[in-house]
Design a protein around this motif. Sequence first.
Motif, PDB file in Angstrom:
ATOM      1  N   VAL A 131       0.786  -1.234   0.000  1.00  0.00           N
ATOM      2  CA  VAL A 131       0.000   0.000   0.000  1.00  0.00           C
ATOM      3  C   VAL A 131       0.816   1.281   0.000  1.00  0.00           C
ATOM      4  N   ASP A 164      -6.323   4.599  -3.092  1.00  0.00           N
ATOM      5  CA  ASP A 164      -6.235   5.276  -4.393  1.00  0.00           C
ATOM      6  C   ASP A 164      -7.347   4.826  -5.325  1.00  0.00           C
ATOM      7  N   ARG A 165      -7.701   3.550  -5.270  1.00  0.00           N
ATOM      8  CA  ARG A 165      -8.803   3.044  -6.109  1.00  0.00           C
ATOM      9  C   ARG A 165     -10.123   3.687  -5.696  1.00  0.00           C
ATOM     10  N   ARG A 214       0.907   2.973  -3.168  1.00  0.00           N
ATOM     11  CA  ARG A 214      -0.420   3.463  -3.555  1.00  0.00           C
ATOM     12  C   ARG A 214      -0.793   4.742  -2.816  1.00  0.00           C
ATOM     13  N   THR A 259       5.708   8.440  -2.355  1.00  0.00           N
ATOM     14  CA  THR A 259       5.055   8.545  -1.053  1.00  0.00           C
ATOM     15  C   THR A 259       6.097   8.909  -0.007  1.00  0.00           C
ATOM     16  N   GLY A 270      -5.614  -1.728  -6.272  1.00  0.00           N
ATOM     17  CA  GLY A 270      -5.169  -0.644  -5.425  1.00  0.00           C
ATOM     18  C   GLY A 270      -5.833  -0.650  -4.069  1.00  0.00           C
ATOM     19  N   HIS A 271      -5.528   0.364  -3.301  1.00  0.00           N
ATOM     20  CA  HIS A 271      -6.052   0.491  -1.946  1.00  0.00           C
ATOM     21  C   HIS A 271      -6.958   1.720  -1.921  1.00  0.00           C
TER      22      HIS A 271
END
Length: 571
Positions: free
Chosen positions: A108, A299-300, A111, A357, A296-297
Motif C-alpha cells: 500500500v 487510491d482506487r 499506492r 510517497t 489498489g487500496h
Amino acid sequence: MRVGGPGGTAGDMDAAGDAERRRLVRVARGQEPGDLLIRGAQVVQPATREIFEADVLVAGGRVAAVGASLQARRVVEARGAYLAPGFIDGHVHIESSLLTPAGFAQAVLPRGTTGVVAEPHELVNVLGPRGLEWMLEAGAASGLRVWASAPSCVPASEFETGGARVGAAEIARMLRVPGVLGLAEMMNYPGVLGGDEGVWSVLEAGRAAGRRLDGHASGVRGRDLQAYAAAGLHSDHEATTPEEATERLRAGLWLMVREGSAARNLEALLPVLRGRPRRAMLVSDDVSVDELLELGHLDRLLRMCVAGGLHPADAVGLVTCNPAEYWGLHDAGLVAPGYLADFVLLRDLVGFGVLETFVGGREAAAGGPSPALGGGGVALGERWPAATFDIPASWPVIQVHGEQITTGVGAPGTGDARLVIADRYGRGEWSACWTSGTGLSGGTLGISVLHDAHHAAFLGGSDADIRAAGQALEELGGGAVLIAGGQVRARLPLPYAGLMSDRPPQEVASALRQITDAARALGCVLPYPVTTLSFLGLTVIPALKLTPAGLLDVHAWTLLGTADTQAEHLR
C-alpha cells in the motif's frame, strides 16, 4: 519504492518536544534551512476545498511552512505534480489481506497510503491480547504508521468460540497500550440493544478511557439505530444503501463508507457523498492481497469518487483529514505547518497515479521481517479422519452473495454446495449446511481464515475431499487449500496464527490466484472465493451463518439447529 529503512510508526505521533517545535518555528520563519523542500507542487487542501501552487518545507519530519521562497538542504522538484496528504485507512483488518504488516506496507505504500487504524480482532480472537501487542510491534517496523483499536467483541457473540475470550478488564488494559486509539467495532448490536451486562461493561471500559467507540450495526434501522447511537457509539461502516447512510448521519454517527473485497458499498453510497457530508470517510475494512496489487487500496476508492462526481479535494478529505479528526490524530491528515510530513506526490487527480510517497518527510520504505508469532495452528480433533458431513433435508440454505458479506435464506433443497465449519482449536466440533450461489462443484476449498473466531471452513466436495482439505490445513499450520479427487490442486500457507504470510505480497497473491483459478475451474463464480468463504461464519452479519455449534438465524438471534440436533436428526 525501496524496501527497508526507517518508516513512520505509531510512536511518531507523540507530540514533538519543545526543542523540535522551536526549530520548526525557526525554519518556518526562514531563520534556518529545512531538511526537505518539495518545490513547485499543486497542493491539495481539503480543509478549504482548494488546489493551489506552493512549495512545502519540511523539518524534523513535520511540515514547517507552505508558501514560496523557502530554503532546505534537499530539494525535490514536483514540476506541477499534485501534493496531497498521505492517505489514512480509518478501519482495516490487516490480517484479511493475508499479509503481515510489513507485507501490507509493501503493497500500500506505493499506492499513497501512509497510515492505517488496524482493528486486529482476527489476531485477538486467535491469540488474545498479545495479538494486538504483536500487531503494533510489527506495525512499528513496517514503514507504515500503524495505530490500532482495541477489539470489543472477542468472541463476536455468544454463538462463537474462538481461540480466546476477552472481557472488559482485558479490554481496559488494551485501551492503555500506546498506539491504541479507541474501542473497536461493537458488532454485538443485539447485546447493546438488549442490555447484555458483558457487552455494556465493554462499552463502559471504552467510555472510562475517554476513547472513540467504533460501531458496527449491520441492517439496524429505525428506533433500534437510534438506541444503538444513544448507547454512545460514534460510527458505523455497515450502511449499504443511501437511506441507511443518511439515517446514520442524521443519528450523529460518523459514516465509514466501506469498499473492500467482500463488501462493496461505495458505488451505492456515492449520492450521499456528493452531498459533502461533514462526518464521513472511506475505509477498506477487509481487502485481499490480490485486489491490493491489481486494483489498489485507497487510491482506487479516490478514483471511484472522482469518477462519480466528487470534487478531488472533497474526495481526498475522505481519506486524510476526516479519518484523522475522527480518531483524534490532531497532527495528521493535512499538508499544513506543524503536521506530520506524510504526503504523496500524484501524477493527476483522476487516476491518482502515485509518483512518490513520503512518511515523516522521507521517501516511504517498507520494513523488514516481522517479529516472531507463535501459536494459532489448526487442530481438528481425533474424530476428523472418520468425519461425515450429512445435512438434514429440512434445514434452510445459505444464499451467498459474491460482493456482500450479508447472506440470504433459501428454501430447503435449493442448495448446490456444502459448507462445513470445524473448530480448529482442538475441541473436535463441526457442523454442516447447504449453500447456493457459489457454483463450486467437484472439489473442496478449505481455509483457516473465518471471521471472527477463525475456525476452519470448507466449501463443496465429498466427505473424503473435505477430510483431506482439513488434513492439509493441519499440516500447513493454517492457510488455504483447494482439493479435488483427494489431491491438492493449490495451496497457500499462512503460518502467522493461521491468518497471515510473511512472504512478499506478489508471492502471496500468486498462490491465492492459483487457488481462485482452481476453484473457478470447478465452477466457482465468486470473484474472491477465499474472502467470501471467510465471512460465512460471522454471526453478527445477517441473515444465516454457520458455526461449529450449528446454523444461526442472525435476525432471530437463535440457532436453528445445533451440531447435536443435526446428528440426532440424521440417526
